[in-house]
Design an enzyme around this catalytic site. Structure first.
Site, short mmCIF file in Angstrom:
data_model
loop_
_atom_site.label_atom_id
_atom_site.label_comp_id
_atom_site.label_asym_id
_atom_site.label_seq_id
_atom_site.Cartn_x
_atom_site.Cartn_y
_atom_site.Cartn_z
N ASP A 149 0.86 -1.19 0.00
CA ASP A 149 0.00 0.00 0.00
C ASP A 149 0.89 1.24 0.00
OD1 ASP A 149 -2.43 -1.43 0.12
OD2 ASP A 149 -2.22 -1.66 2.29
N ASP A 183 -7.11 -1.35 -4.53
CA ASP A 183 -8.17 -0.95 -3.60
C ASP A 183 -9.07 0.11 -4.22
OD1 ASP A 183 -7.10 -2.65 -1.65
OD2 ASP A 183 -5.81 -1.07 -0.86
#
Length: 213
Positions: A149, A183
């Site tokens: 991330d 995401d």
């Protein structure tokens, strides 16, 4: 939307997602960040759990490695299910809105499952060093990779006023989660289904009728 166009969307999302993750993984140490704007930073973290960093071992009486394996296997079945859903919507000539949403959800889920399944055997550890690809000393094993991330939007970073009960003086930050392109694709797909629900699940011809009205 036909299967060819659907595949192009999926491939485009996967390429952007994986290139961004590989770049971050090989150019940032774990926890390193770069401020792009005051409200947007590139911050490298790794997520070995589910959404928001949650782990099955936090809720169930199992070890963390076992929880990670269960979660990865579940994700594989979920991706297979979403893949069939996509195939079925295309085969039935469902609305373009629905097909686009499912494409984004499938691409995002597949992008993250690539990290979970393969990154542990491809990359070396990122702790206090830059990771290398196809390392002789990978940080994990098959099915035990961590999701990369890097997108962080601390748009509000302040403290609660002292007069606020229980929270006064404590820090408040919005938006706290760190996420990735995969995401974003999943969230966008789900958002399309929620906002354009009637159009997504209507008949395929409904969209063309609306456009001509």
């Amino acid at each position: 939307m036909n299967l060819k166009k659907s595949l192009l969307i999926i491939i485009a999302v996967l390429i952007i997602d994986q290139l961004s993750k590989i770049y971050i993984k090989t150019n940032f140490q774990l926890g390193e960040s770069v401020e792009v704007f005051s409200w947007f930073k590139i911050l490298f973290i790794e997520n070995s759990g589910a959404a928001w960093g949650a782990k099955l071992s936090d809720f169930l009486p199992i070890s963390e490695p076992s929880g990670k394996l269960v979660l990865t296997v579940f994700r594989l079945f979920a991706v297979a299910g979403i893949g069939y859903w996509l195939y079925d919507t295309v085969r039935k000539k469902s609305s373009q809105t629905l097909v686009l949403a499912v494409c984004l959800i499938f691409a995002g889920a597949l992008g993250n499952i690539i990290d979970s399944v393969f990154y542990g055997v491809i990359f070396s550890d990122s702790y206090q060093q830059l990771a290398t690809a196809f390392s002789d000393e990978p940080y994990g094993s098959l099915f035990y990779g961590k999701v990369v991330d890097m997108l962080y939007f601390p748009m509000v970073d302040t403290t609660w006023p002292s007069w606020v009960p229980y929270l006064g003086g404590s820090s408040f930050r919005f938006f706290e989660p760190v996420f990735n392109i995969a995401d974003m694709a999943i969230s966008t797909g789900v958002g399309i289904l929620l906002v354009f629900n009637k159009k997504a699940f209507g008949k395929a011809g409904d969209e063309s009728v609306e456009e001509t009205e």
